[in-house]
Design a protein around this motif. Sequence first.
Motif, PDB file in Angstrom:
ATOM      1  N   THR A 103       0.806  -1.218   0.000  1.00  0.00           N
ATOM      2  CA  THR A 103       0.000   0.000   0.000  1.00  0.00           C
ATOM      3  C   THR A 103       0.843   1.272   0.000  1.00  0.00           C
ATOM      4  N   CYS A 104       2.068   1.223   0.553  1.00  0.00           N
ATOM      5  CA  CYS A 104       2.869   2.441   0.651  1.00  0.00           C
ATOM      6  C   CYS A 104       4.330   2.083   0.870  1.00  0.00           C
ATOM      7  N   ILE A 105       5.207   3.068   0.640  1.00  0.00           N
ATOM      8  CA  ILE A 105       6.648   2.852   0.809  1.00  0.00           C
ATOM      9  C   ILE A 105       7.308   4.173   1.154  1.00  0.00           C
ATOM     10  N   ASP A 106       8.390   4.113   1.914  1.00  0.00           N
ATOM     11  CA  ASP A 106       9.222   5.279   2.160  1.00  0.00           C
ATOM     12  C   ASP A 106      10.665   4.808   2.280  1.00  0.00           C
ATOM     13  N   VAL A 107      11.595   5.654   1.882  1.00  0.00           N
ATOM     14  CA  VAL A 107      13.026   5.337   2.002  1.00  0.00           C
ATOM     15  C   VAL A 107      13.721   6.506   2.681  1.00  0.00           C
ATOM     16  N   PHE A 108      14.731   6.182   3.482  1.00  0.00           N
ATOM     17  CA  PHE A 108      15.522   7.213   4.142  1.00  0.00           C
ATOM     18  C   PHE A 108      16.864   6.612   4.519  1.00  0.00           C
ATOM     19  N   GLU A 109      17.932   7.313   4.099  1.00  0.00           N
ATOM     20  CA  GLU A 109      19.279   6.799   4.319  1.00  0.00           C
ATOM     21  C   GLU A 109      19.335   5.362   3.796  1.00  0.00           C
ATOM     22  N   GLU A 117      -1.697  -4.148   3.107  1.00  0.00           N
ATOM     23  CA  GLU A 117      -3.121  -4.188   3.425  1.00  0.00           C
ATOM     24  C   GLU A 117      -3.406  -4.823   4.781  1.00  0.00           C
ATOM     25  N   ASP A 118      -2.568  -5.750   5.216  1.00  0.00           N
ATOM     26  CA  ASP A 118      -2.835  -6.467   6.458  1.00  0.00           C
ATOM     27  C   ASP A 118      -2.378  -5.710   7.708  1.00  0.00           C
ATOM     28  N   VAL A 141      -2.396  -0.099   5.963  1.00  0.00           N
ATOM     29  CA  VAL A 141      -1.446   0.971   6.243  1.00  0.00           C
ATOM     30  C   VAL A 141      -1.559   1.999   5.121  1.00  0.00           C
ATOM     31  N   ALA A 142      -1.961   3.217   5.476  1.00  0.00           N
ATOM     32  CA  ALA A 142      -2.174   4.247   4.461  1.00  0.00           C
ATOM     33  C   ALA A 142      -0.880   4.920   4.034  1.00  0.00           C
ATOM     34  N   TYR A 159      -2.748   4.764   9.825  1.00  0.00           N
ATOM     35  CA  TYR A 159      -3.883   3.885   9.581  1.00  0.00           C
ATOM     36  C   TYR A 159      -5.093   4.747   9.252  1.00  0.00           C
ATOM     37  N   PRO A 160      -6.220   4.172   8.871  1.00  0.00           N
ATOM     38  CA  PRO A 160      -7.369   5.000   8.472  1.00  0.00           C
ATOM     39  C   PRO A 160      -7.799   6.044   9.495  1.00  0.00           C
ATOM     40  N   LYS A 161      -7.619   5.770  10.803  1.00  0.00           N
ATOM     41  CA  LYS A 161      -8.103   6.720  11.810  1.00  0.00           C
ATOM     42  C   LYS A 161      -7.068   7.025  12.886  1.00  0.00           C
ATOM     43  N   ALA A 162      -5.800   6.728  12.657  1.00  0.00           N
ATOM     44  CA  ALA A 162      -4.803   6.968  13.697  1.00  0.00           C
ATOM     45  C   ALA A 162      -3.406   7.064  13.106  1.00  0.00           C
ATOM     46  N   LEU A 163      -2.553   7.827  13.806  1.00  0.00           N
ATOM     47  CA  LEU A 163      -1.130   7.876  13.516  1.00  0.00           C
ATOM     48  C   LEU A 163      -0.388   7.242  14.681  1.00  0.00           C
ATOM     49  N   ILE A 164       0.615   6.421  14.373  1.00  0.00           N
ATOM     50  CA  ILE A 164       1.428   5.793  15.412  1.00  0.00           C
ATOM     51  C   ILE A 164       2.879   6.161  15.170  1.00  0.00           C
ATOM     52  N   VAL A 165       3.497   6.786  16.179  1.00  0.00           N
ATOM     53  CA  VAL A 165       4.879   7.238  16.110  1.00  0.00           C
ATOM     54  C   VAL A 165       5.733   6.315  16.975  1.00  0.00           C
ATOM     55  N   ASP A 166       6.786   5.758  16.387  1.00  0.00           N
ATOM     56  CA  ASP A 166       7.633   4.820  17.125  1.00  0.00           C
ATOM     57  C   ASP A 166       9.082   5.015  16.721  1.00  0.00           C
ATOM     58  N   ASP A 167       9.998   4.680  17.637  1.00  0.00           N
ATOM     59  CA  ASP A 167      11.409   4.650  17.279  1.00  0.00           C
ATOM     60  C   ASP A 167      11.634   3.524  16.283  1.00  0.00           C
ATOM     61  N   LEU A 168      12.590   3.726  15.394  1.00  0.00           N
ATOM     62  CA  LEU A 168      12.850   2.694  14.392  1.00  0.00           C
ATOM     63  C   LEU A 168      13.169   1.355  15.034  1.00  0.00           C
TER      64      LEU A 168
END
Length: 410
Positions: A103-109, A117-118, A141-142, A159-168
């Motif tokens: 559903t989505c991707i991001d890259v960093f360093e 979807e799951d 995962v949006a 997610y559709p109704k929430a953001l979750i912030v976590d350390d890598l």
Amino acid sequence: MALPPEIVEKILINCDGRTLLAARRVCRQWRTLVEYLSKKTALWEWCCLEEIPKKELTQYLIHYNRDDPSIWFFIYKNWMTWQNIAEVEFEIVLSPAEIPRITCIDVFEEFIAVGSEDGRVRIYDEYWKPLIMTRHQAEKVAKVTFFYSDSILKIVTAYPKALIVDDLYGDGYNHLIIEDVMSHSIYKDYICYQKHGGRLTVEKLTNANNDRLLEETWFARVYSPKNITCINMWNGVCTVLVSNEVRKVDYDSKNILPASIYTEKCLLNFSSIPNSVTSQQIPLILRDDIIIVLYKSENSVDKEYMEVIMLEGGAKYSKKLFNTTEVLDGTITCICLYGNTLVLGVDRGIVYFYHVPSWKHFTIKEYGKKIIIGKHPITNIVVRETKQQRKFYITSSFNIHEVIGFCSSF
């Protein structure tokens, strides 16, 4: 008769970047002189600051270590190489990772994060070695986004109704949850999010005693019948499209206060498109000065259009309208703007690369490269730049392809 090296040095020190790159290819002696001047002076930094538009340079610098003085040469070389996309050598590599329903991707360093979807987020290194897998909710995962906060690399999962912030490399339990979020945007350590009811909030993430804290920088509320269409954080400016009105706030300013007024407002007059086409209008804020609106139709037979809106400051703007059906083999499903390169992905698995030296002279017909990725719609495009290449991670729901553009060896 050959010129003395001292005279050549005085000539080169006054040249622009394009001339310096050409001088490096004259002969070994000239190349040595250019390299000597590069170490002796901030030659390439001057070229970058004088010749590369500031908004482009801001994006490039994110990918480099600012403590390394050699980065300026590679930034300039890469920027100059991509002036002519037709001459860039491309290589297409299929990712070995098997991920269901991407559903989505991001890259960093050196990190790659892929959502599915799951509800799972899988994190890999640049060679696709699995590192971490998390699953906070059993929902789609949006969006996933890497960002730094107090020198700690974090990841935000939407997610559709929430953001979750976590350390890598967090424990999977000590994370921050922001609920009831409809849409959001992230730049460095700032988060802007929209909640149900029209409240728009900008917050800065900090770490105090190893606890994650959100410091509210600014907020506003948008009341019905107007609604927030899209938001974008970029380089100290939060740009918000409220129905057909663009609003901006300098969230990184020292004078910013909660509930303070917007720094700019601009009322847009969208183009008149036949009703058969405008069953779906999709606006995207690509930067603080560029908005693209896609006019789509549920009937695939009808024409589809792309409108480019160029914000010029204050209430001024200009726009251009393109019939994408006449040029592209399919309808646009994904747009990525990186520096001077615009990338369009379509529903037939094709990607178009454009060099955009000036948006006012941009035309959708003059793409620099057309690459066939597969047969499935392109859903995400993100970029990683190194000293020798630009690597575009292009995804469909089933595969991730690395489209690698190699830079010239000046």
